[in-house]
Design an enzyme around this catalytic site. Structure first.
Site, PDB file in Angstrom:
ATOM      1  N   ASP A  34       0.873  -1.168   0.000  1.00  0.00           N
ATOM      2  CA  ASP A  34       0.000   0.000   0.000  1.00  0.00           C
ATOM      3  C   ASP A  34       0.911   1.220   0.000  1.00  0.00           C
ATOM      4  O   ASP A  34       1.877   1.281   0.763  1.00  0.00           O
ATOM      5  CB  ASP A  34      -0.887  -0.016   1.246  1.00  0.00           C
ATOM      6  CG  ASP A  34      -1.735   1.222   1.352  1.00  0.00           C
ATOM      7  OD1 ASP A  34      -2.449   1.540   0.383  1.00  0.00           O
ATOM      8  OD2 ASP A  34      -1.682   1.871   2.405  1.00  0.00           O
TER       9      ASP A  34
ATOM     10  N   ASP B 113       0.062   4.799   0.250  1.00  0.00           N
ATOM     11  CA  ASP B 113      -0.313   5.892   1.147  1.00  0.00           C
ATOM     12  C   ASP B 113      -0.242   5.445   2.600  1.00  0.00           C
ATOM     13  O   ASP B 113      -1.022   4.615   3.041  1.00  0.00           O
ATOM     14  CB  ASP B 113      -1.723   6.363   0.792  1.00  0.00           C
ATOM     15  CG  ASP B 113      -2.203   7.543   1.602  1.00  0.00           C
ATOM     16  OD1 ASP B 113      -1.367   8.225   2.219  1.00  0.00           O
ATOM     17  OD2 ASP B 113      -3.411   7.790   1.607  1.00  0.00           O
TER      18      ASP B 113
END
Length: 101
Positions: free
Chosen positions: A9, A11
């Site tokens: 991921d 962010d």
């Protein structure tokens, strides 16, 4: 076992986006006449998307229509300013180079 793929991921995992999120959140809150939020508060509010961030940051009982307006303001600001303070967390770039090798 040797892996050929790693998925991350971006962010909040590889990139520290908290300051840009806080800035855009506070612009939206300010324009709506709502209190600003600190970095620590925003850190606690993130997770489960931008709308949930706005719901958590707005004063309790804020109507859905006002959250919609916050979302519009936040989104417009963040689209223009999402990379001003965002940077990889310390050690991430060397880690990615090592994993790639």
């Amino acid at each position: 076992m040797q892996y050929t793929l790693a998925v991350f991921d971006l962010d909040g995992t590889l990139l520290d986006t908290l300051d840009d999120l806080r800035t855009s959140l506070n612009v939206a809150l300010e324009q709506a006449g709502m209190p600003q939020r600190s970095k620590d508060e925003v850190r606690r509010f993130v997770g489960n998307g931008i709308r949930k961030l706005l719901e958590r940051a707005a004063p309790e009982g804020t109507p859905a229509a006002e959250i919609d307006r916050l979302y519009e303001t936040f989104s417009a600001h963040y689209a223009l300013h999402c990379a001003e303070q965002t940077a990889p967390y310390p050690g991430i770039l060397p880690l990615l180079r090592t994993l790639r090798a």
